[in-house]
Design an enzyme around this catalytic site. Sequence first.
Site, short mmCIF file in Angstrom:
data_model
loop_
_atom_site.label_atom_id
_atom_site.label_comp_id
_atom_site.label_asym_id
_atom_site.label_seq_id
_atom_site.Cartn_x
_atom_site.Cartn_y
_atom_site.Cartn_z
N GLU A 88 29.57 -25.14 37.73
CA GLU A 88 28.84 -26.37 37.99
C GLU A 88 28.08 -26.78 36.74
O GLU A 88 27.27 -26.00 36.23
CB GLU A 88 27.86 -26.14 39.16
CG GLU A 88 28.58 -25.91 40.47
CD GLU A 88 27.74 -25.12 41.49
OE1 GLU A 88 26.51 -25.01 41.31
OE2 GLU A 88 28.34 -24.61 42.45
N GLU B 78 30.85 -22.95 45.31
CA GLU B 78 30.90 -21.60 44.73
C GLU B 78 32.12 -20.80 45.15
O GLU B 78 32.67 -20.04 44.35
CB GLU B 78 29.62 -20.83 45.05
CG GLU B 78 28.40 -21.25 44.24
CD GLU B 78 27.73 -22.51 44.76
OE1 GLU B 78 28.11 -22.98 45.86
OE2 GLU B 78 26.83 -23.03 44.08
N PHE C 49 22.97 -19.76 39.59
CA PHE C 49 21.95 -18.81 40.04
C PHE C 49 22.68 -17.68 40.78
O PHE C 49 23.52 -17.95 41.66
CB PHE C 49 20.95 -19.48 40.98
CG PHE C 49 20.00 -20.43 40.28
CD1 PHE C 49 18.78 -19.97 39.79
CD2 PHE C 49 20.34 -21.75 40.09
CE1 PHE C 49 17.91 -20.83 39.12
CE2 PHE C 49 19.47 -22.63 39.42
CZ PHE C 49 18.25 -22.17 38.94
N ALA C 50 22.35 -16.47 40.39
CA ALA C 50 23.05 -15.31 40.98
C ALA C 50 22.90 -15.27 42.50
O ALA C 50 23.74 -14.71 43.19
CB ALA C 50 22.51 -14.02 40.38
N ASP C 51 21.82 -15.89 42.98
CA ASP C 51 21.59 -15.93 44.43
C ASP C 51 22.77 -16.57 45.17
O ASP C 51 23.02 -16.26 46.33
CB ASP C 51 20.33 -16.74 44.74
CG ASP C 51 19.18 -16.37 43.83
OD1 ASP C 51 18.20 -15.81 44.32
OD2 ASP C 51 19.27 -16.63 42.61
N PHE C 52 23.48 -17.45 44.47
CA PHE C 52 24.59 -18.16 45.12
C PHE C 52 25.79 -17.25 45.34
O PHE C 52 26.82 -17.66 45.88
CB PHE C 52 25.02 -19.39 44.31
CG PHE C 52 23.91 -20.37 43.99
CD1 PHE C 52 22.70 -20.32 44.68
CD2 PHE C 52 24.08 -21.31 42.99
CE1 PHE C 52 21.67 -21.21 44.36
CE2 PHE C 52 23.05 -22.20 42.68
CZ PHE C 52 21.85 -22.14 43.36
N HIS D 225 16.24 -18.52 44.38
CA HIS D 225 16.67 -18.75 43.00
C HIS D 225 16.10 -17.71 42.03
O HIS D 225 15.95 -17.97 40.85
CB HIS D 225 16.24 -20.15 42.52
CG HIS D 225 17.04 -21.27 43.10
ND1 HIS D 225 16.98 -21.62 44.43
CD2 HIS D 225 17.94 -22.12 42.53
CE1 HIS D 225 17.79 -22.66 44.65
NE2 HIS D 225 18.38 -22.97 43.52
#
Lengths: 336, 323
Positions: free
Chosen positions: A29, A70, A93-96, A139
């Site tokens: 993205e 994602e 963001f690794a959270d995704f 995030h």
Amino acid sequence: MAVMNIREAINKTLMDEMERDSNIIVLGEDVVGGAGTAGGQEAIGGIWGTTPGLFAKFGADRVIDTPISESAIIGAAAGAALAGKRPVAELMFADFVGVSLDQLWNQMAKFRYMFGGKTTCPAVVRLIYGAGMNAAAQHSQSVYAMLTSMPGLKVVLPATPADAKGLLTEALRGDDPVMFFEHKALYGVKGEVPDGEHRQRFGEARMVREGGDVTVVTCGRMVGFGEKAADKLAAEGIGVDLIDLRTTSPLDEEAILDSVEATGRLVVVDESPPRCSLAADIAAIVASKAFTSLKAPPAMITGPHSPIPFARELERAWVPSPQKIEDAVRQLLAFR
Amino acid sequence: MQLSREELVGAYRRMAIIRQFEERLHEEIKTGEIAGFTHLYCGQEAAAVGVCDHLTTEDLIVSTHRGHGHCIAKGCDVKGMMKEIYGRRDGLCKGRGGSMHIADLSVGMLGANGIVGAGAPQAVGAAIAAKLDGKGRVAIAFSGDGACNQGTTFEAMNLAVVVKAPAIFVFENNHYSEHTGVDYAVGTNKDIASRAEAFGMKAWRANGCDYFDTYETMRDLLEYVRAGNGPAAIELDTERFYGHFEGDPQRYRAKGELDRLREERDCLKAFRARVGEAKLLDLQLLDDVDAEVAQLIEEATSEARAAPPPDPAHVAEDVYVDY
């Protein structure tokens, strides 16, 4: 050697490697940022500033702005890797990772094994992680332990610009899926980066300081915190063996065990909640393999078992700190 | 109809292999010798073969939970597949994947999948790779009516349109996702192709129980995609003769439904009727093909049964290329 920050090291490495290997493609993205809008084709070049210039040099076929999808990004990386390319997918963001987890966990991580060793999946997923920007619970997370628990994935966490180059180069030259964690609070960290080809082998931890009294195991942003603590403790005459893991899968068990066998004391610093964490994993390895060397129970410095909060005071309280490391070291030395 | 006699016999042969492979599995599973879950493709042969007959080994496919038919149609070694399903050392995936995870990259078969809907994004990635290579290759995502409700499929279709990748979404609508009917599970107008159209791609519809309709429709579709027009989709109306998994008693079927399907919507019967009526082939030739295939399946089964199991010492090999 050139001096640059981690952001620049990553950008330069991508640039050099894409130049060298036409099979490398970048997708994610806003990695171009502005594709399809009136402002032009490279308005941003990635919100973290790691991908500017790639589009201008390599074009839309190799530097691909994706929709916010994602699962599609990571799935496309998986499929492109099976089809002979070397994709570098970015999770902003690794959270995704949660949104795309199936493609990492059930797909990429398992292709080689499940298909009888007849395939490779040379995909690199860049995951921007960590607390420190008051980005709150969705995030700010450090999900490297979760991905470390998945056989088939390699997990890499550079803490210096030199390692950012060395480890990313290694990731791009290897044939396994690599989860490349970039801490959002480390992008500005400056350091010397070797010119020319520089590859850092995975599974080879870095001994940042040698002190001999206590072993402090760190990775990512926690390395710097460990250095601060070690400096303070050194002034009191306490010597810290500070280890930067560099990669958690593969894990340099030998470096950890060798140090603990000499010091008899272990502190693991892990920027994640405590349960089933990297800290718990390393403490268990040490307890089961170096039990008789231990002079005190392993100390685990992690966040509390809670999501990461927003407010400055709360986030500071959540994240491990140099002070907490110092305190843990002193407690271990006082243990009898 | 421009198919040569040789091509017609070949198409029938591939469909017959899928049919007999699966009918045999259906019997063998009852013996308890085959472990795990097996999802049979029987009834959908014309779909896999009608699509894959247009492809070379350079073209890529990703398959589904119900992947045996796609594997055979794409050219995977039938004996290797049987050994794999029996969990043997020399199986196509060394006994590590089993029925749900058969892959053979040497023929462009990028894997069956245990996760419904997981393949579509991978096909888009493979299509991106194909586009970069510029050799006119395509990548096909086989998906069922179950996968058409997964977000991954929607994400994949959108991304394919955005990057104009030569990805083809083949929706095999066999009317059941697991045990739930398409009338219930697919909302609004029940037309899966129109979903693809909503993402901005051209979509075709064909009778997936009719080899000729599938084959001819795919020819048009492929011409469009290989010309660089971006992705496309096709919905194939097809049937599944067995349950979701082997052992599924199919209580959700209407009374007499299966008998009717076997009578009226059997793609092999339809193929025979078509070539017989049009006097394209002597049906005796197809009987000979059936007998030859029966021999192949017999050999595949007895060889798989007799094949050595994997050595447990190798349980953790091939996780990484280099660790």
